[in-house]
Design an enzyme around this catalytic site. Structure first.
Site, PDB file in Angstrom:
ATOM      1  N   LYS A  64       0.836  -1.213   0.000  1.00 33.64           N
ATOM      2  CA  LYS A  64       0.000   0.000   0.000  1.00 33.64           C
ATOM      3  C   LYS A  64       0.864   1.255   0.000  1.00 33.64           C
ATOM      4  CE  LYS A  64      -4.265  -1.828   0.402  1.00 33.64           C
ATOM      5  NZ  LYS A  64      -5.601  -2.004   0.824  1.00 33.64           N
ATOM      6  N   LYS A  67     -10.329  -5.014  -5.176  1.00 32.33           N
ATOM      7  CA  LYS A  67     -11.280  -3.911  -5.347  1.00 32.33           C
ATOM      8  C   LYS A  67     -10.652  -2.737  -6.056  1.00 32.33           C
ATOM      9  CE  LYS A  67     -13.381  -4.061  -0.761  1.00 32.33           C
ATOM     10  NZ  LYS A  67     -12.418  -4.034   0.321  1.00 32.33           N
ATOM     11  N   LYS A 119      -3.923 -11.054  -6.875  1.00 33.92           N
ATOM     12  CA  LYS A 119      -5.260 -11.346  -6.350  1.00 33.92           C
ATOM     13  C   LYS A 119      -6.282 -10.396  -6.986  1.00 33.92           C
ATOM     14  CE  LYS A 119      -5.875  -8.470  -2.273  1.00 33.92           C
ATOM     15  NZ  LYS A 119      -6.547  -8.339  -1.020  1.00 33.92           N
TER      16      LYS A 119
HETATM   17  P1  ATP Z   1      -8.096  -3.585  -1.477  1.00 32.12           P
HETATM   18  O1  ATP Z   1      -8.118  -3.810  -2.942  1.00 32.12           O
HETATM   19  O2  ATP Z   1      -8.571  -2.233  -1.052  1.00 32.12           O
HETATM   20  O3  ATP Z   1      -6.822  -4.051  -0.824  1.00 32.12           O
HETATM   21  P2  ATP Z   1      -9.440  -6.044  -0.969  1.00 32.12           P
HETATM   22  O4  ATP Z   1     -10.217  -6.350  -2.185  1.00 32.12           O
HETATM   23  O5  ATP Z   1      -8.192  -6.799  -0.716  1.00 32.12           O
HETATM   24  O6  ATP Z   1      -9.208  -4.490  -0.859  1.00 32.12           O
HETATM   25  P3  ATP Z   1     -10.333  -6.213   1.791  1.00 32.12           P
HETATM   26  O7  ATP Z   1     -11.373  -5.338   2.347  1.00 32.12           O
HETATM   27  O8  ATP Z   1      -8.925  -5.948   2.166  1.00 32.12           O
HETATM   28  O9  ATP Z   1     -10.461  -6.270   0.222  1.00 32.12           O
HETATM   29  O10 ATP Z   1     -10.686  -7.723   2.130  1.00 32.12           O
HETATM   30  C1  ATP Z   1     -11.905  -8.188   2.599  1.00 32.12           C
HETATM   31  C2  ATP Z   1     -11.866  -9.678   2.754  1.00 32.12           C
HETATM   32  O11 ATP Z   1     -11.876 -10.289   1.471  1.00 32.12           O
HETATM   33  C3  ATP Z   1     -10.632 -10.217   3.461  1.00 32.12           C
HETATM   34  O12 ATP Z   1     -11.003 -11.316   4.279  1.00 32.12           O
HETATM   35  C4  ATP Z   1      -9.757 -10.676   2.351  1.00 32.12           C
HETATM   36  O13 ATP Z   1      -8.871 -11.688   2.756  1.00 32.12           O
HETATM   37  C5  ATP Z   1     -10.783 -11.173   1.349  1.00 32.12           C
HETATM   38  N1  ATP Z   1     -10.299 -11.065  -0.003  1.00 32.12           N
HETATM   39  C6  ATP Z   1      -9.958  -9.930  -0.649  1.00 32.12           C
HETATM   40  N2  ATP Z   1      -9.573 -10.185  -1.903  1.00 32.12           N
HETATM   41  C7  ATP Z   1      -9.672 -11.532  -2.049  1.00 32.12           C
HETATM   42  C8  ATP Z   1      -9.419 -12.437  -3.136  1.00 32.12           C
HETATM   43  N3  ATP Z   1      -8.998 -12.001  -4.302  1.00 32.12           N
HETATM   44  N4  ATP Z   1      -9.626 -13.741  -2.926  1.00 32.12           N
HETATM   45  C9  ATP Z   1     -10.082 -14.202  -1.756  1.00 32.12           C
HETATM   46  N5  ATP Z   1     -10.339 -13.411  -0.702  1.00 32.12           N
HETATM   47  C10 ATP Z   1     -10.140 -12.104  -0.838  1.00 32.12           C
END
Ligand code: ATP
Ligand code: LTN
Length: 331
Positions: free
Chosen positions: A115, A200, A197
């Site tokens: 980040k 968002k 991964k």
């Molecule tokens: P950002 O893109 O802002 O880092 P993010 O998509 O990683 O956000 P978070 O709010 O950090 O989302 O994660 C919410 C939950 O979703 C956490 O439990 C995280 O482990 C899970 N998660 C996020 N992305 C994935 C993914 N690609 N596959 C499986 N689980 C995920």
């Protein structure tokens, strides 16, 4: 809720439009856990301001996400589902735990490194101390298990270290939580780059499926998903695009990888991608419809999160008071 049930705590940040990765990696598992555990879930909005947010959009996103979670099946009668910033104990214990977290430990966190590369103009102290607040979230409720995607395991390990350190100094205070990483869905990859991964905040809109995407958009995104030069639907366990699609499909249909391979024997990637797209559409469309009902009934949503705030306060204030007393503060 019976006391003999183990406690689960987890949270998601209202940091952007929720993706299929969040859904399969987190929310869908939460829904399934509600019957067997005492579940406490939060929208981790305090964590979200480590990255600058537009106030209007942020405010809207919080309530929309709350509605979306209910639409996905989080049941406010079965679980405590609250908004973190409404429960003062989090910021309070978060500060205390920062004083029991080492600079070196925080410096090693991959999420912080990632980040800070992404937001070079705003590497704030909150971003750095983020894991201590996450530890507070979990430890306040004496959670036994924390369902998270694979990317959060490092933060959970740090939470355990902080808890053990505190218990070592002051005697048994915190329950040491275990990660609960579901076998499938734990890591949904980007549809455009399977080594990353699905996130968002990905700028490439074809890389991720958003929960509110229209059916034809979803189908198109899967059609364009990166695969490889083979043309056989086979799980290779090598983080390929096709492995990712098999993972998504099996997570939604509850079929094993072998069953998926059998189903698509003799068929090409084109057919398979279409089937995955359709399975995702069938899963998401009913959720989108329920979302529309919830979001048009804001009074109900407010009632739910206010009730949850009281329930969360009742549990977490006990822990906070115990911690403060042990340290030597006056209550
Ligand atoms: P950002 O893109 O802002 O880092 P993010 O998509 O990683 O956000 P978070 O709010 O950090 O989302 O994660 C919410 C939950 O979703 C956490 O439990 C995280 O482990 C899970 N998660 C996020 N992305 C994935 C993914 N690609 N596959 C499986 N689980 C995920
Ligand atoms: N850091 C997590 C969100 C989060 C969380 C938590 C997850 C905040 N507090 C407590 C589990 C337990 C994330 O970014 N996915």
């Amino acid at each position: 809720m019976s006391n003999s049930k183990k406690t689960i705590f987890s949270a998601v940040q209202p940091s952007g439009e929720i993706t299929l990765g969040n859904y399969l990696g987190a929310i869908k598992n939460w829904v399934n856990l509600q019957n067997d555990y005492k579940c406490i879930f939060a929208l981790a909005d305090l964590h979200t301001i480590t990255v600058r947010q537009n106030p209007k959009e942020f405010n809207r996103r919080i309530i929309e996400l709350y509605a979306l979670f209910l639409a996905c099946g989080i049941d406010p009668q079965k679980s405590i589902f609250f908004i973190q910033s409404q429960v003062h104990t989090h910021a309070n214990l978060g500060w205390i735990l920062q004083c029991y977290t080492q600079f070196g430990e925080l410096s090693r966190m991959t999420q912080f490194k990632d980040k800070s590369k992404k937001h070079v103009d705003n590497i704030n102290a909150g971003l750095f101390c983020y894991p201590s607040l996450m530890a507070a979230d979990i430890l306040l409720y004496n959670a036994d298990l924390v369902p998270v995607g694979a990317d959060q395991k490092q933060h959970l390990e740090l939470t355990r270290n902080i808890a053990e350190r505190f218990n070592g100094i002051y005697g048994d205070t915190f329950v040491i939580p275990e990660p609960y990483v579901a076998k499938i869905g734990a890591k949904v990859a980007s549809l455009q780059d399977p080594t990353k991964k699905m996130s968002k905040s990905d700028k490439n809109s074809n890389a991720c499926v958003r929960m509110m995407d229209d059916a034809d958009v979803i189908i198109k995104k899967f059609k364009r998903a990166v695969t490889d030069s083979n043309n056989e639907v086979k799980f290779r366990n090598e983080n390929t695009g096709i492995d990712n699609l098999i993972g998504i499909y099996s997570c939604i249909t509850s079929k094993s990888a072998e069953e998926v391979e059998k189903e698509f024997e003799g068929k090409g990637y084109g057919d398979f991608k279409k089937a995955v797209g359709e399975a995702v559409v069938n899963e998401l469309i009913p959720i989108q419809e329920r979302f529309k009902d919830y979001i048009s009934n804001e009074d109900y949503l407010v009632k739910c999160f206010r009730k949850a705030r009281e329930e969360a306060l009742e549990i977490s204030e006990k822990t906070l008071n115990e911690v403060k007393t042990k340290i030597g503060f006056y209550l």
